[in-house]
Design a protein around this motif. Structure first.
Motif, PDB file in Angstrom:
ATOM      1  N   ASN A 117       0.152  -0.379   5.038  1.00 49.56           N
ATOM      2  CA  ASN A 117      -0.516  -1.692   5.403  1.00 49.56           C
ATOM      3  C   ASN A 117       0.592  -3.093   5.446  1.00 49.56           C
ATOM      4  OD1 ASN A 117      -3.212  -1.010   6.609  1.00 49.56           O
ATOM      5  ND2 ASN A 117      -3.406  -0.179   4.625  1.00 49.56           N
ATOM      6  N   GLY A 118       0.423  -3.953   6.211  1.00 50.27           N
ATOM      7  CA  GLY A 118       0.968  -5.127   5.945  1.00 50.27           C
ATOM      8  C   GLY A 118       0.869  -5.614   4.566  1.00 50.27           C
ATOM      9  N   THR A 119      -0.339  -5.441   3.791  1.00 49.45           N
ATOM     10  CA  THR A 119      -0.488  -5.846   2.319  1.00 49.45           C
ATOM     11  C   THR A 119       0.250  -5.101   1.583  1.00 49.45           C
ATOM     12  OG1 THR A 119      -2.807  -6.605   3.183  1.00 49.45           O
ATOM     13  CG2 THR A 119      -2.378  -6.616   0.781  1.00 49.45           C
ATOM     14  N   TYR A 145      -1.274 -16.621   6.162  1.00 53.90           N
ATOM     15  CA  TYR A 145      -1.993 -15.218   5.598  1.00 53.90           C
ATOM     16  C   TYR A 145      -1.006 -14.121   5.372  1.00 53.90           C
ATOM     17  CZ  TYR A 145      -5.138 -11.482   5.921  1.00 53.90           C
ATOM     18  OH  TYR A 145      -5.864 -10.139   5.618  1.00 53.90           O
ATOM     19  N   HIS A 146      -0.956 -13.469   4.231  1.00 51.86           N
ATOM     20  CA  HIS A 146      -0.191 -12.435   3.719  1.00 51.86           C
ATOM     21  C   HIS A 146      -1.020 -11.089   3.364  1.00 51.86           C
ATOM     22  CE1 HIS A 146       3.345 -15.234   4.193  1.00 51.86           C
ATOM     23  NE2 HIS A 146       2.749 -16.029   3.133  1.00 51.86           N
ATOM     24  N   ASP A 230       7.707 -12.416   5.826  1.00 49.54           N
ATOM     25  CA  ASP A 230       6.744 -11.471   6.201  1.00 49.54           C
ATOM     26  C   ASP A 230       6.708 -11.838   7.485  1.00 49.54           C
ATOM     27  OD1 ASP A 230       4.199 -10.668   6.744  1.00 49.54           O
ATOM     28  OD2 ASP A 230       2.991 -12.068   5.826  1.00 49.54           O
ATOM     29  N   ARG A 233       3.165  -9.620  11.175  1.00 46.99           N
ATOM     30  CA  ARG A 233       2.723  -9.839  12.520  1.00 46.99           C
ATOM     31  C   ARG A 233       3.562  -9.920  13.630  1.00 46.99           C
ATOM     32  NH1 ARG A 233      -1.858 -14.624  12.771  1.00 46.99           N
ATOM     33  NH2 ARG A 233      -2.061 -13.700  10.813  1.00 46.99           N
ATOM     34  N   LYS A 258       2.125  -3.697  11.474  1.00 47.21           N
ATOM     35  CA  LYS A 258       1.580  -3.608  12.725  1.00 47.21           C
ATOM     36  C   LYS A 258       2.559  -2.883  13.823  1.00 47.21           C
ATOM     37  CE  LYS A 258      -1.059  -7.985  12.234  1.00 47.21           C
ATOM     38  NZ  LYS A 258      -2.291  -7.666  12.340  1.00 47.21           N
TER      39      LYS A 258
END
Ligand code: PMP
Length: 407
Positions: A117-119, A145-146, A230, A233, A258
């Motif tokens: 995941n991005g996280t 948002y991160h 980051d 997205r 993503k």
């Protein structure tokens, strides 16, 4: 059960067994009335909800679907790998092939790690920066948002002060605020983390000022800190070599997810040579992180994006959408403000307190066949054709008419 009630029935059942009905950003309770929660199928840029309604999709799963839903070459690659093995005692050769592909095509990257995941990816970047610098402080843009873990979650529920003790905030595109934040933690600065553009929810999008990007690079060089991009997205929608390539600014670490595998679960961390050793020492892993199917899907996705110049194609279609929305709004005498890169656009209505107009537009456009979002950046895919955009613009016209009626 009538066909028209399937979504309502599923939501009611979910309400009893899933806290809040659904976790996170895909919860349709946050969307205008009429938006479905559950989907039956997807193909190209079209979605069918469980009640059989078809829409042209402008959220693309909130980013992952970059080539279009169920892209044949990606699904074929995934099927071929699935027939051999997915979750094994170690990775398949696809891991090395994908890592070589990423390092070969992302100019700042000397190495890469994969996760889900991005996280995972943003969190690993922060940890690697701390390990590599031996410092603690991380500069974060206010409102950015991160991810969805305590250090960066937008919710403070269950978060302790200590989880965020070493974050210092700056304002996106404001060099003075970054300089001040860095000065306040001089000698202890591990990293600055920044998104590819300012895409905070519920406000106009802002492209990065080239001078701002250059100032972040210079500051990190001066302080021997890591610049973390980051790109979760925006990655692979704006530029295949990293979203800041057009600005001539290269990060030390970047987080991707993503769009990397057209909807298959995968994330990547890319990094510069000086952080290789730190990356090898930080303990990053997960039960599914070596799964081979998403890696095979990612190779096919990146190949196809390169072959067709995906970012350029999405930009062209995004510009067509933007121009059509401007024309449509003007025809109805409505003032709108469109912002962001054409591949990830947002349209807000001027003076729209509480998103009353945006919600009315989206609800009416949805009923007429286009799935837009009133407050969050949208996503184009390579499957959107001129005919799809024009079809969506007809739906948008119904949306503008609904707004005009509100006066
Ligand atoms: N960073 C950015 C910029 C994002 O947009 C997101 C997801 N919306 C994340 C990190 C976290 O990604 P994920 O939800 O896959 O953990």
């Amino acid at each position: 059960m009538t066909a028209a009630g399937r979504d309502a029935e599923l939501r009611e059942r979910a309400r009893r067994v899933i806290p809040g009905g659904l976790w996170g950003h895909l919860n349709a309770a946050n969307l205008p009335p009429g938006y479905p929660q559950y989907f039956a199928r997807a193909e190209g840029c079209r979605l069918w909800d469980v009640d059989g309604r078809e829409v042209v999709d402008f959220m693309c799963s909130w980013g992952p679907v970059v080539l279009g839903h169920r892209h044949p070459a990606v699904e074929e690659a995934a099927r071929r790998q699935a027939a051999l093995g997915d979750c094994m005692n170690g990775p398949a050769p696809a891991l090395v092939e994908l890592a070589e592909r990423l390092v070969g095509t992302i100019p700042h990257a000397d190495w890469c790690l994969l996760s889900k995941n991005g996280t995972d990816a943003t969190t690993a970047c922060v940890t690697i920066a701390r390990a590599g610098t031996g410092r603690r402080k991380v500069l974060v843009a206010r409102g950015s948002y991160h991810g969805a873990v305590p250090w960066c979650s937008p919710s403070i529920a269950g978060v302790t002060t200590e989880d965020r003790a070493h974050l210092v905030f700056y304002d996106y595109n404001d060099i003075a605020s970054v300089e001040a934040a860095a000065e306040a933690v001089k000698g202890d600065l591990a990293a600055i983390i920044v998104t590819a553009f300012r895409h905070d929810m519920a406000r106009a999008l802002e492209l990065p000022d080239p001078g701002f990007a250059q100032a972040l690079r210079a500051l990190c060089d001066r302080e021997s800190a890591a610049l973390i991009l980051d790109d979760v997205r925006a990655g692979f929608r704006l530029h295949l070599g990293g979203s800041w390539e057009t600005l001539g600014v290269r990060p030390d670490l970047a987080a991707y997810s993503k769009a990397i595998a057209n909807g298959h679960p995968l994330a990547a961390i890319t990094g510069a040579e000086w952080l290789r050793e730190a990356a090898s020492k930080v303990y990053t892993t997960g039960s599914f992180w070596c799964g081979a199917v998403p890696m095979a899907a990612a190779i096919a996705t990146l190949d196809e994006l390169h072959r067709i110049d995906g970012p350029a194609r999405m930009r062209t279609m995004g510009e067509r959408l933007r121009a059509g929305l401007d024309t449509g709004a003007a025809r109805h005498g409505i003032a709108v403000r469109q912002t962001g890169p054409a591949q990830m656009p947002l349209m807000l209505f001027e003076g729209d307190e509480g998103f009353r107009l945006g919600n009315a537009f989206c609800a009416a456009a949805l009923a007429a066949g286009a799935y837009f979002h009133p407050r969050h950046n949208m996503f184009l895919s390579c499957a959107h054709t001129e005919a799809d955009i024009d079809r969506a613009l007809q739906a948008a016209d119904v949306g503008f008419a609904a707004v005009a009626k509100l006066g």
